[in-house]
Design an enzyme around this catalytic site. Structure first.
Site, mmCIF file in Angstrom:
data_model
loop_
_atom_site.group_PDB
_atom_site.id
_atom_site.type_symbol
_atom_site.label_atom_id
_atom_site.label_comp_id
_atom_site.label_asym_id
_atom_site.label_seq_id
_atom_site.Cartn_x
_atom_site.Cartn_y
_atom_site.Cartn_z
ATOM 1 C CE LYS A 52 -10.734 -5.669 -18.304
ATOM 2 N NZ LYS A 52 -11.792 -5.557 -19.307
ATOM 3 C CD GLN A 96 -15.045 -7.407 -19.575
ATOM 4 O OE1 GLN A 96 -14.468 -6.383 -19.238
ATOM 5 N NE2 GLN A 96 -14.421 -8.371 -20.219
ATOM 6 C CG ASP A 119 -12.456 -1.277 -22.939
ATOM 7 O OD1 ASP A 119 -11.390 -1.822 -22.633
ATOM 8 O OD2 ASP A 119 -13.575 -1.666 -22.547
HETATM 9 N N1 GUN Z 1 -14.160 -8.432 -23.402
HETATM 10 C C1 GUN Z 1 -13.008 -9.038 -23.744
HETATM 11 N N2 GUN Z 1 -11.984 -8.159 -23.731
HETATM 12 C C2 GUN Z 1 -12.513 -6.966 -23.394
HETATM 13 C C3 GUN Z 1 -11.965 -5.670 -23.207
HETATM 14 O O1 GUN Z 1 -10.768 -5.420 -23.371
HETATM 15 N N3 GUN Z 1 -12.845 -4.710 -22.828
HETATM 16 C C4 GUN Z 1 -14.159 -4.933 -22.662
HETATM 17 N N4 GUN Z 1 -14.941 -3.905 -22.309
HETATM 18 N N5 GUN Z 1 -14.704 -6.139 -22.821
HETATM 19 C C5 GUN Z 1 -13.881 -7.141 -23.184
#
Ligand code: GUN
Length: 293
Positions: A52, A96, A119
């Protein structure tokens, strides 16, 4: 049979966003800035977050990675979130998941200011999505909607079957496909572990979104000719011939099913690469204050 090239589409969208960033910079505007909070040293989470951050740099966004040890207390993490909520330089941020067991994920999600929740996990954004109001869409459903739109896949009036009812994929997907919108206006069945006669549903489907987390679950005998398949699964299966001792497969038995499909997403290279793109699109919207003016 057409393969939906998620990786290629993600690169196209990233190039489009990069052009927009150039235009913002040329006009003397604020460069979008995403922050990511990572707790602990889980290898998969670290790899996702790095991807990311790297994507941000590639397209000209600013990014900040905040790494904290597994031992961080819940109150310290909440203090970090509070600071990010108040920091005008940060347009949006993510925490995350999963978090260590001693930290309440629900509490953390609720602590994020909805205007910065790129998110789309906060119940305010989820509720706005369900009511068709401006909101940040969660990454995977947003990426899938982009794929359907950009490949001109007809959704209106179609029979869609979503497999799996998670908060971040299956449930929002079922809402988005049925919403009065484009893409949307589909008739949707949300199937899950308690669904009876699952194959009767999937055999009827014009579009299947598989997000149940079981390797090669959907087989050719379960689908009709001409079906569109969106495979969200990322499952590790042992493969002694692979360098790492495993390979990634979807929730759909690709080799078995592909021939019957009009469109199908591969794993890897399908839905996965689109999720980072969604996050970038949300961050751009956050910077422009499009959703919460
Ligand atoms: N863990 C797995 N997928 C995601 C996501 O799209 N965002 C976040 N914050 N954690 C994750």
């Amino acid at each position: 049979m057409n393969i939906i090239d998620g990786k290629g589409l993600a690169n196209t969208i990233k190039a489009e966003i990069a052009e927009e960033v150039k235009a913002i910079v040329a006009a003397g505007g604020k460069v979008p800035h995403l922050a990511a909070v990572l707790v602990g040293d889980d290898a998969a989470s670290l790899s996702y977050v790095r991807s990311k951050v790297r994507s941000c740099e590639k397209i000209g966004f600013k990014s900040t990675l905040i790494q904290e040890p597994t031992s961080i207390t819940e109150s310290k993490l909440l203090a970090i979130i509070d600071k990010l909520n108040k920091d005008d330089e940060i347009d949006g941020f993510i925490v995350q998941l999963p978090l260590p067991k001693h930290i309440d994920e629900e509490k953390v999600t609720l602590a994020i200011e909805p205007a910065k929740d790129v998110d789309g996990f906060h119940p305010v954004n989820f509720g706005r999505m369900a009511q068709g109001l401006p909101c940040y869409l969660p990454a995977t459903p947003y990426g899938i909607m982009q794929m359907l739109e950009r490949y001109n896949i007809d959704v209106e009036g179609k029979e869609c079957v979503v497999l799996g009812r998670s908060n971040i994929v299956g449930t929002p997907m079922s809402i988005l496909l049925s919403r009065k919108n484009s893409p949307g206006n589909a008739t949707v069945s949300l199937c899950h572990s308690r669904t009876k006669n699952l194959a009767e549903h999937t055999k009827r489907a014009d579009i299947i979104v598989a997000a149940l987390g079981r390797a090669n679950f959907v087989t050719a005998d379960m689908v009709k000719e001409g079906v569109v398949i969106i495979d969200v699964g990322i499952n590790r299966v042992d493969d002694p011939e692979a360098k790492r001792g495993y390979r990634l497969v979807g929730d759909v038995d690709y080799k078995d099913v592909a021939e019957k499909c009009s469109y199908i997403t591969p794993v890897p290279g399908g839905v996965g690469p689109m999720t980072v793109t969604s996050l970038l699109m949300n961050t751009l919207k956050a910077c422009r204050k499009e959703i919460y003016p």
